[in-house]
Design a protein around this motif. Structure first.
Motif, mmCIF file in Angstrom:
data_model
loop_
_atom_site.group_PDB
_atom_site.id
_atom_site.type_symbol
_atom_site.label_atom_id
_atom_site.label_comp_id
_atom_site.label_asym_id
_atom_site.label_seq_id
_atom_site.Cartn_x
_atom_site.Cartn_y
_atom_site.Cartn_z
ATOM 1 N N LEU A 26 -5.521 19.631 -21.332
ATOM 2 C CA LEU A 26 -6.488 18.927 -20.482
ATOM 3 C C LEU A 26 -6.116 17.458 -20.315
ATOM 4 N N PHE A 27 -5.652 16.839 -21.397
ATOM 5 C CA PHE A 27 -5.241 15.437 -21.321
ATOM 6 C C PHE A 27 -4.049 15.277 -20.379
ATOM 7 N N ALA A 28 -3.051 16.155 -20.507
ATOM 8 C CA ALA A 28 -1.872 16.070 -19.650
ATOM 9 C C ALA A 28 -2.232 16.323 -18.184
ATOM 10 N N ALA A 29 -3.100 17.324 -17.938
ATOM 11 C CA ALA A 29 -3.498 17.621 -16.560
ATOM 12 C C ALA A 29 -4.297 16.468 -15.953
ATOM 13 N N GLY A 30 -5.239 15.898 -16.720
ATOM 14 C CA GLY A 30 -6.014 14.775 -16.212
ATOM 15 C C GLY A 30 -5.163 13.552 -15.969
ATOM 16 N N LEU A 31 -4.232 13.292 -16.878
ATOM 17 C CA LEU A 31 -3.335 12.151 -16.719
ATOM 18 C C LEU A 31 -2.466 12.312 -15.477
ATOM 19 N N LEU A 32 -1.896 13.495 -15.306
ATOM 20 C CA LEU A 32 -1.043 13.750 -14.151
ATOM 21 C C LEU A 32 -1.833 13.656 -12.850
ATOM 22 N N GLY A 33 -3.030 14.238 -12.830
ATOM 23 C CA GLY A 33 -3.835 14.215 -11.613
ATOM 24 C C GLY A 33 -4.225 12.808 -11.193
ATOM 25 N N ASN A 34 -4.641 11.979 -12.138
ATOM 26 C CA ASN A 34 -5.045 10.624 -11.794
ATOM 27 C C ASN A 34 -3.867 9.753 -11.395
ATOM 28 N N VAL A 35 -2.726 9.922 -12.072
ATOM 29 C CA VAL A 35 -1.531 9.156 -11.687
ATOM 30 C C VAL A 35 -1.083 9.543 -10.280
ATOM 31 N N LEU A 36 -1.098 10.842 -9.972
ATOM 32 C CA LEU A 36 -0.732 11.285 -8.629
ATOM 33 C C LEU A 36 -1.698 10.732 -7.584
ATOM 34 N N ALA A 37 -2.994 10.712 -7.915
ATOM 35 C CA ALA A 37 -3.988 10.174 -6.977
ATOM 36 C C ALA A 37 -3.723 8.698 -6.693
ATOM 37 N N LEU A 38 -3.424 7.923 -7.725
ATOM 38 C CA LEU A 38 -3.138 6.501 -7.527
ATOM 39 C C LEU A 38 -1.846 6.297 -6.737
ATOM 40 N N LEU A 39 -0.839 7.135 -6.988
ATOM 41 C CA LEU A 39 0.412 7.031 -6.236
ATOM 42 C C LEU A 39 0.192 7.353 -4.756
ATOM 43 N N LEU A 40 -0.618 8.374 -4.478
ATOM 44 C CA LEU A 40 -0.913 8.725 -3.088
ATOM 45 C C LEU A 40 -1.695 7.621 -2.391
ATOM 46 N N LEU A 41 -2.643 7.013 -3.107
ATOM 47 C CA LEU A 41 -3.404 5.911 -2.520
ATOM 48 C C LEU A 41 -2.495 4.723 -2.215
ATOM 49 N N GLY A 42 -1.587 4.411 -3.146
ATOM 50 C CA GLY A 42 -0.654 3.321 -2.899
ATOM 51 C C GLY A 42 0.300 3.624 -1.762
ATOM 52 N N GLN A 43 0.762 4.880 -1.673
ATOM 53 C CA GLN A 43 1.656 5.263 -0.588
ATOM 54 C C GLN A 43 0.946 5.182 0.759
ATOM 55 N N HIS A 44 -0.311 5.600 0.780
ATOM 56 C CA HIS A 44 -1.083 5.520 2.021
ATOM 57 C C HIS A 44 -1.235 4.070 2.476
ATOM 58 N N ARG A 45 -1.449 3.164 1.535
ATOM 59 C CA ARG A 45 -1.597 1.759 1.917
ATOM 60 C C ARG A 45 -0.283 1.177 2.429
#
Length: 251
Positions: A26-45
C-alpha cells in the motif's frame, strides 16, 4: 473489562501472525500514484506555456489538486515508515519511542501517530470540499467565480486549512480526547468508544465534522452534475444531415 478493540492498548510487541507485506504494498502504491500525479501536473503546466515561454496562468482548481497530491504524499511518507519500523523491530508504537508522561498513557510516538492519522484524514477531505465548491461555482455562478476565485485565493486556502486542521487535531494532545494504540500494535488513533464525556467529546466532534464534509461534497457534486445537464440541454441540437437529391429534368 477491556473492549475487544483495545486489547492491544498496552502491548509491547506486535501480535503474532501479522505481516508487513500489505502495508509495504500500500505504501509503494500510494507513493507511486502521488509521484505520478505530481509529474503529470508538472508536465501539463510545462506544455501549457505561452509561445513567449512565460509560465501559464494556473487556475485555483490546479492549485487545489496539487495541494491534495502533496498532502496525501506527505501523509504516506510520515505514517508508513513508522508502521514498517514497528514490524522491523517487532515493537509496538508505544515501545518504539519515549514513554508517556503517566502510567497507562501511550508513548510519545503513538500520540504523534494518532495526531497524524487525524490530520491526514481531515485535511484531504477539506481540500476535496474546496475542489467541489470550486467546480460548483465555476458552473453555477461563473460571474462570481471569475471575480473572486483566483489563483492567489486557492494558494491561501491550503495553508489556512492545514493550520485549522492541525489546531483541531491537536486537541487530544491537550487532554480533549485520548490517543489509543490499536491492534496489532502498529498504529494509533483516537479512542472512539468507551470512557466519559471528556474522552468521547473529540471523537464525536471529529466524526460529525467528517460526516458534514462528506455530505457537503456530495451536495456540491450533485449540483454540478445538474448544471452540466442543464448546459447540455440548452445546446442547440443538430438535425440530421440533408441529402442532396439530383434534379429530375423533363423528358
Amino acid at each position: 473489562m477491556e473492549t475487544e478493540g483495545y486489547k492491544c492498548r498496552n502491548s509491547r510487541y506486535i501480535e503474532s501472525g501479522q505481516s508487513a507485506v500489505p502495508g509495504s504494498v500500500l505504501f509503494a502504491a500510494g507513493l507511486l500514484g502521488n509521484v505520478l500525479a505530481l509529474l503529470l501536473l508538472g508536465q501539463h503546466r510545462r506544455r501549457s506555456r505561452s509561445p513567449g515561454g512565460r509560465p501559464p496562468r494556473v487556475s485555483a482548481f490546479y492549485v487545489l489538486v496539487s495541494g491534495l497530491a502533496v498532502t496525501d504524499l506527505l501523509g504516506k511518507c510520515l505514517l508508513s515508515p513508522i508502521v514498517l519500523a514497528a514490524y522491523a523491530y517487532n515493537r509496538s508504537l508505544s515501545e518504539l519511542g519515549p514513554s508517556g508522561r503517566s502510567e497507562g498513557e501511550p508513548g510519545v510516538l503513538c500520540q504523534l501517530f494518532a495526531f497524524f492519522m487525524a490530520f491526514f484524514g481531515l485535511a484531504p477531505t477539506l481540500l476535496l470540499l474546496a475542489m467541489a465548491l470550486e467546480c460548483w461555482l465555476s458552473l453555477g455562478h461563473p460571474y462570481f467565480y471569475r471575480r473572486h476565485l483566483t489563483r492567489r485565493l486557492g494558494a491561501m486556502l491550503g495553508p489556512v486549512a492545514a493550520g485549522l486542521c492541525a489546531l483541531f487535531c491537536a486537541l487530544p494532545l491537550l487532554g480533549f480526547g485520548v490517543p489509543m494504540q490499536y491492534c496489532p500494535g502498529t498504529w494509533c488513533f483516537i479512542r472512539m468508544a468507551g470512557g466519559g464525556p471528556r474522552q468521547l467529546g473529540f471523537p464525536v466532534l471529529y466524526a460529525s465534522l467528517m460526516g458534514l464534509l462528506v455530505l457537503a461534497i456530495g451536495a456540491c457534486n450533485v449540483s454540478s452534475m445538474r448544471h452540466l445537464y442543464g448546459m447540455a440541454r440548452r445546446q442547440p441540437r443538430r438535425g440530421p444531415p440533408r441529402h442532396c437529391h439530383p434534379a429530375h429534368g423533363g423528358v
